[in-house]
Design a protein around this motif. Structure first.
Motif, PDB file in Angstrom:
ATOM      1  N   ARG A 180       0.784  -1.215   0.029  1.00  0.00           N
ATOM      2  CA  ARG A 180       0.051   0.091  -0.059  1.00  0.00           C
ATOM      3  C   ARG A 180       0.897   1.351   0.080  1.00  0.00           C
ATOM      4  NH1 ARG A 180      -5.321  -1.538   0.934  1.00  0.00           N
ATOM      5  NH2 ARG A 180      -5.509  -3.779   1.572  1.00  0.00           N
ATOM      6  N   VAL A 181       2.209   1.350   0.605  1.00  0.00           N
ATOM      7  CA  VAL A 181       2.867   2.332   0.537  1.00  0.00           C
ATOM      8  C   VAL A 181       3.370   2.760  -0.839  1.00  0.00           C
ATOM      9  CG1 VAL A 181       5.176   0.973   0.694  1.00  0.00           C
ATOM     10  CG2 VAL A 181       5.015   3.154   1.829  1.00  0.00           C
ATOM     11  N   ILE A 182       3.189   2.014  -1.824  1.00  0.00           N
ATOM     12  CA  ILE A 182       3.734   2.355  -3.092  1.00  0.00           C
ATOM     13  C   ILE A 182       2.851   3.353  -3.631  1.00  0.00           C
ATOM     14  CG2 ILE A 182       5.160   0.530  -3.561  1.00  0.00           C
ATOM     15  CD1 ILE A 182       2.928  -0.598  -5.477  1.00  0.00           C
ATOM     16  N   PHE A 183       1.394   3.276  -3.386  1.00  0.00           N
ATOM     17  CA  PHE A 183       0.512   4.270  -3.719  1.00  0.00           C
ATOM     18  C   PHE A 183       0.229   5.548  -2.777  1.00  0.00           C
ATOM     19  CE2 PHE A 183      -0.988   0.174  -5.560  1.00  0.00           C
ATOM     20  CZ  PHE A 183      -0.986   0.532  -6.776  1.00  0.00           C
ATOM     21  N   LEU A 184       0.226   5.279  -1.499  1.00  0.00           N
ATOM     22  CA  LEU A 184       0.053   6.219  -0.365  1.00  0.00           C
ATOM     23  C   LEU A 184       1.089   7.306  -0.471  1.00  0.00           C
ATOM     24  CD1 LEU A 184      -1.271   4.111   2.620  1.00  0.00           C
ATOM     25  CD2 LEU A 184      -2.610   5.561   0.947  1.00  0.00           C
ATOM     26  N   LEU A 185       2.326   6.864  -0.964  1.00  0.00           N
ATOM     27  CA  LEU A 185       3.434   7.839  -1.091  1.00  0.00           C
ATOM     28  C   LEU A 185       2.911   9.100  -1.670  1.00  0.00           C
ATOM     29  CD1 LEU A 185       6.491   8.400  -0.546  1.00  0.00           C
ATOM     30  CD2 LEU A 185       6.841   7.144  -2.576  1.00  0.00           C
ATOM     31  N   ASN A 186       2.050   8.809  -2.817  1.00  0.00           N
ATOM     32  CA  ASN A 186       1.701   9.810  -3.629  1.00  0.00           C
ATOM     33  C   ASN A 186       0.988  11.027  -3.027  1.00  0.00           C
ATOM     34  OD1 ASN A 186       2.785   8.993  -6.059  1.00  0.00           O
ATOM     35  ND2 ASN A 186       1.207   7.699  -6.837  1.00  0.00           N
ATOM     36  N   LEU A 187       0.400  10.682  -1.811  1.00  0.00           N
ATOM     37  CA  LEU A 187      -0.404  11.817  -0.984  1.00  0.00           C
ATOM     38  C   LEU A 187       0.267  12.950  -0.542  1.00  0.00           C
ATOM     39  CD1 LEU A 187      -3.106  12.960  -0.052  1.00  0.00           C
ATOM     40  CD2 LEU A 187      -2.526  11.418   2.098  1.00  0.00           C
ATOM     41  N   PRO A 188       1.539  12.793   0.048  1.00  0.00           N
ATOM     42  CA  PRO A 188       2.291  13.841   0.356  1.00  0.00           C
ATOM     43  C   PRO A 188       2.919  14.658  -0.552  1.00  0.00           C
ATOM     44  CG  PRO A 188       3.339  11.966   1.342  1.00  0.00           C
ATOM     45  CD  PRO A 188       2.072  11.555   0.771  1.00  0.00           C
ATOM     46  N   VAL A 189       3.556  13.554  -1.766  1.00  0.00           N
ATOM     47  CA  VAL A 189       3.940  14.343  -2.989  1.00  0.00           C
ATOM     48  C   VAL A 189       2.998  15.215  -3.702  1.00  0.00           C
ATOM     49  CG1 VAL A 189       5.284  13.764  -4.957  1.00  0.00           C
ATOM     50  CG2 VAL A 189       5.895  12.400  -2.995  1.00  0.00           C
ATOM     51  N   GLY A 190       1.711  14.493  -3.786  1.00  0.00           N
ATOM     52  CA  GLY A 190       0.971  15.170  -4.693  1.00  0.00           C
ATOM     53  C   GLY A 190       0.473  16.632  -4.006  1.00  0.00           C
ATOM     54  N   LEU A 191       0.182  16.740  -2.785  1.00  0.00           N
ATOM     55  CA  LEU A 191      -0.096  17.788  -2.024  1.00  0.00           C
ATOM     56  C   LEU A 191       0.933  18.755  -2.288  1.00  0.00           C
ATOM     57  CD1 LEU A 191      -1.739  16.378   1.303  1.00  0.00           C
ATOM     58  CD2 LEU A 191      -2.945  17.467  -0.835  1.00  0.00           C
ATOM     59  N   ALA A 192       2.295  18.406  -2.063  1.00  0.00           N
ATOM     60  CA  ALA A 192       3.541  19.446  -2.021  1.00  0.00           C
ATOM     61  C   ALA A 192       3.307  19.979  -3.631  1.00  0.00           C
ATOM     62  CB  ALA A 192       4.702  18.868  -2.009  1.00  0.00           C
ATOM     63  N   VAL A 193       3.334  19.078  -4.637  1.00  0.00           N
ATOM     64  CA  VAL A 193       3.168  19.708  -5.985  1.00  0.00           C
ATOM     65  C   VAL A 193       1.914  20.509  -6.312  1.00  0.00           C
ATOM     66  CG1 VAL A 193       2.995  18.820  -8.471  1.00  0.00           C
ATOM     67  CG2 VAL A 193       4.466  17.445  -6.757  1.00  0.00           C
ATOM     68  N   LEU A 194       0.933  20.241  -5.813  1.00  0.00           N
ATOM     69  CA  LEU A 194      -0.376  21.072  -6.080  1.00  0.00           C
ATOM     70  C   LEU A 194      -0.091  22.472  -5.379  1.00  0.00           C
ATOM     71  CD1 LEU A 194      -3.373  18.587  -5.267  1.00  0.00           C
ATOM     72  CD2 LEU A 194      -2.880  20.087  -7.367  1.00  0.00           C
ATOM     73  N   SER A 195       0.450  22.526  -3.998  1.00  0.00           N
ATOM     74  CA  SER A 195       0.831  23.840  -3.489  1.00  0.00           C
ATOM     75  C   SER A 195       1.890  24.605  -4.399  1.00  0.00           C
ATOM     76  CB  SER A 195       1.395  23.394  -2.079  1.00  0.00           C
ATOM     77  OG  SER A 195       1.853  24.661  -1.542  1.00  0.00           O
ATOM     78  N   LEU A 196       2.718  24.238  -4.672  1.00  0.00           N
ATOM     79  CA  LEU A 196       3.677  24.826  -5.423  1.00  0.00           C
ATOM     80  C   LEU A 196       3.221  25.128  -6.897  1.00  0.00           C
ATOM     81  CD1 LEU A 196       7.121  22.874  -4.709  1.00  0.00           C
ATOM     82  CD2 LEU A 196       6.706  25.145  -4.105  1.00  0.00           C
ATOM     83  N   ALA A 197       2.473  24.030  -7.455  1.00  0.00           N
ATOM     84  CA  ALA A 197       1.776  24.446  -8.826  1.00  0.00           C
ATOM     85  C   ALA A 197       0.940  25.748  -8.944  1.00  0.00           C
ATOM     86  CB  ALA A 197       1.461  23.312  -9.435  1.00  0.00           C
ATOM     87  N   ALA A 198       0.068  25.833  -7.877  1.00  0.00           N
ATOM     88  CA  ALA A 198      -0.916  27.083  -7.805  1.00  0.00           C
ATOM     89  C   ALA A 198      -0.116  28.193  -7.576  1.00  0.00           C
ATOM     90  CB  ALA A 198      -1.576  26.621  -6.411  1.00  0.00           C
ATOM     91  N   ARG A 199       1.005  28.074  -7.403  1.00  0.00           N
ATOM     92  CA  ARG A 199       2.063  29.498  -7.051  1.00  0.00           C
ATOM     93  C   ARG A 199       2.748  29.745  -8.458  1.00  0.00           C
ATOM     94  NH1 ARG A 199       5.143  28.552  -1.802  1.00  0.00           N
ATOM     95  NH2 ARG A 199       5.947  30.688  -2.528  1.00  0.00           N
ATOM     96  N   VAL A 200       3.213  28.632  -9.138  1.00  0.00           N
ATOM     97  CA  VAL A 200       4.050  28.950 -10.184  1.00  0.00           C
ATOM     98  C   VAL A 200       3.688  28.707 -11.616  1.00  0.00           C
ATOM     99  CG1 VAL A 200       6.165  28.113  -8.668  1.00  0.00           C
ATOM    100  CG2 VAL A 200       5.245  26.533 -10.050  1.00  0.00           C
ATOM    101  N   LEU A 201       2.764  28.244 -11.742  1.00  0.00           N
ATOM    102  CA  LEU A 201       2.230  27.876 -13.210  1.00  0.00           C
ATOM    103  C   LEU A 201       1.723  29.122 -13.655  1.00  0.00           C
ATOM    104  CD1 LEU A 201       0.208  24.470 -13.068  1.00  0.00           C
ATOM    105  CD2 LEU A 201       2.826  25.091 -13.698  1.00  0.00           C
ATOM    106  N   PRO A 202       1.811  29.532 -15.076  1.00  0.00           N
ATOM    107  CA  PRO A 202       1.438  30.865 -15.527  1.00  0.00           C
ATOM    108  C   PRO A 202      -0.318  30.825 -15.470  1.00  0.00           C
ATOM    109  CG  PRO A 202       2.132  29.201 -17.433  1.00  0.00           C
ATOM    110  CD  PRO A 202       2.624  28.532 -15.880  1.00  0.00           C
ATOM    111  N   PRO A 203      -0.670  32.274 -15.364  1.00  0.00           N
ATOM    112  CA  PRO A 203      -2.093  32.367 -15.285  1.00  0.00           C
ATOM    113  C   PRO A 203      -2.790  31.794 -16.403  1.00  0.00           C
ATOM    114  CG  PRO A 203      -1.030  34.324 -15.131  1.00  0.00           C
ATOM    115  CD  PRO A 203       0.098  33.485 -15.520  1.00  0.00           C
ATOM    116  N   ALA A 204      -4.146  31.143 -16.165  1.00  0.00           N
ATOM    117  CA  ALA A 204      -4.781  30.541 -17.228  1.00  0.00           C
ATOM    118  C   ALA A 204      -5.059  31.475 -18.668  1.00  0.00           C
ATOM    119  CB  ALA A 204      -6.047  30.094 -16.427  1.00  0.00           C
TER     120      ALA A 204
END
Length: 497
Positions: A180-204
């Motif tokens: 199960r850890v191979i899938f659950l590992l995506n939770l903290p990684v995904g949340l970190a990427v989402l947090s940064l992506a909301a700040r750095v991706l160019p405006p829609a």
């Protein structure tokens, strides 16, 4: 992650410069997550059989269903990015991918896991086409070779790291979670990427006045389903009649879809498939090379994995570590490859990569012929390292050359089409080479010698695919602008000035 933190702490850069520097690692993290999850389940199959009592069909759907859903949704995902902005679709896709990963990690039955993997594949199809589109639209002509080089290395090594890190995680049994850890590992990684992506991706960008073309969506997805489902499940089912019926039906279904898309374009509509892309020689030639490349790469990894674990009796951890030199070579190669692309042009770098891959596959085939079941793991690791070097020289150069003639407005659909082609070619190559491998292996293999003999035949098929890649690169070269290297150097110099 430490690199990202360091970048955030650099006070000398303006906020816009910091966002620009962070954009590439953020989107490549998403690419790594997709490739990692595509391959990591291979090392977890024994655990899934034991814990969930999953049968053969369920296991094939856990592995192949993800790839099928991803391939079926890629073109639509690319078009949605063009229509509703690559930023929005990236954030939506990453959110859905993270949520689906958690559902995979908490699944209690094989059916629940299969359903979650299908959702995970569709989420990846929304997310991945936006990565190339964001790179093409956010970086200047001078910056793109470097960005595409890192995209190439991420795509090439993410799957290999899936096997290496997957073996390590299962061996460590983190928190007693097992597979199960191979899938659950995506939770903290995904949340970190989402947090940064909301700040750095160019405006829609402003949404274009166009429709999604639902008939095209059904036609493209249905045609791919008719072809991919038997390719994914056929070998395990013994190639029953329904598999051949679906494969044959996929051809008229695809032709009817293309005919409809042409008529829709002639009426002034907005078809899902941008058929003008296929009139660009570099794009069409690049797709053809991608077919041979992905068939070679996917089938080679599959065959060597079976040889290591089933033939030579290695544990998942030791088998995964055998791929470590391949991953290391894949990280080092782009550091040289990006300079070679600027100096000599993409086609020459692709040919160089083909030469390295040819040496690797001939070496592997020759070793299997001479040593048979007594082949040493270090020799296999050396051949894999050469493959890693060749593959990561080829992939970024191939992606850049394929998309070089694509207009920015076509970036999303071009990326989706390229990724779909690569995924289909990987599945088809795996099905064809895998069938040859198992036919030579027989129903009752006696040990390492039988596996080595079957792997040798597969290796010679890989040699033929690499030669085909080199031949097709000649077509790509004729479609490229002859002064591309000089133009790239001039762009780089003008940017520095």
């Amino acid at each position: 992650m430490s690199k990202i933190i360091e970048l955030l702490q650099e006070r000398s850069m303006s906020p816009s410069e910091t966002r620009h520097r962070l954009l590439l690692p953020v989107v490549l993290a998403a690419m790594f997550m997709y490739g990692f999850d595509l391959n990591v389940v291979n090392v977890a199959i024994p655990s899934l059989q034991h814990d969930l009592r999953a049968g053969q069909v369920a296991l094939e759907l856990v592995v192949g269903g993800y790839a099928f859903a991803y391939a079926a949704g890629l073109v639509t995902g690319g078009r949605l990015g063009d229509l509703f902005s690559h930023r929005r679709m990236f954030l939506l896709g990453m959110t859905a991918f993270t949520a689906a990963s958690v559902l995979c990690g908490i699944a209690q039955t094989p059916s629940e896991l299969v359903a979650a993997r299908l959702v995970q594949g569709l989420a990846a199809a929304m997310m991945v086409p936006q990565i190339l589109a964001l790179i093409m639209s956010s970086f200047t002509a001078a910056e793109r070779p470097k960005a595409l080089a890192w995209f190439g290395v991420t795509a090439a090594v993410s799957g290999v790291f899936g096997q290496v890190l997957g073996g390590l995680l299962l061996d460590a049994d983190v928190l007693g979670l097992g597979w199960r850890v191979i899938f659950l590992l995506n939770l903290p990684v995904g949340l970190a990427v989402l947090s940064l992506a909301a700040r750095v991706l160019p405006p829609a960008a402003i949404v274009r006045d166009a429709t999604l073309d639902p008939v095209g969506v059904v036609g493209v997805s249905g045609s791919l389903a008719l072809a991919l489902v038997p390719l994914v499940l056929g070998r395990g089912e013994g190639w029953p009649t329904w598999c051949w019926i679906m494969l044959v039906a996929s051809v008229p279904a695809a032709l009817l879809t293309l005919s409809y898309e042409r008529r829709l374009l002639a009426r002034g509509g907005a078809p899902l498939l941008d058929l003008s892309l296929f009139g660009v020689r570099t794009f069409s030639a690049g797709l053809a090379i991608s077919v041979a490349f992905m068939a070679y790469f996917t089938s080679s990894i599959f065959v060597v994995s079976l040889l290591l674990q089933n033939g030579l009796g290695l544990t998942p951890l030791r088998a995964g570590l055998t791929f470590a030199p391949m991953a290391l070579a894949g990280v080092v190669a782009p550091l040289v490859g990006k300079r070679l692309i600027v100096s000599y042009g993409a086609t020459r770098v692709i040919l160089l990569g083909c030469a390295v891959d040819l040496v690797a596959t001939v070496l592997l085939a020759a070793m299997l012929q001479v040593q048979g079941g007594d082949i040493g793991v270090p020799w296999l690791a050396a051949a894999l390292a050469l493959m890693g070097l060749g593959n990561t020289l080829i992939l970024p150069a191939l992606i850049g050359a394929t998309l070089s003639g694509v207009q920015p407005r076509q970036a999303g659909i071009a990326s989706g089409t390229l990724n779909t082609t690569q995924q289909f070619a990987g599945s088809a190559g795996l099905a064809v080479v895998g069938s040859v491998f198992f036919s030579v292996l027989g129903d009752h293999p006696s040990g390492a010698t039988d596996y080595a003999s079957a792997a040798e035949i597969a290796a010679w098929i890989s040699v033929a695919l690499v030669i085909a890649m080199a031949a097709l690169t000649g077509v790509l070269a004729r479609g490229s602008h002859p002064s591309a290297p000089a133009a790239a150097r001039e762009t780089a110099l003008s940017t520095r000035r």
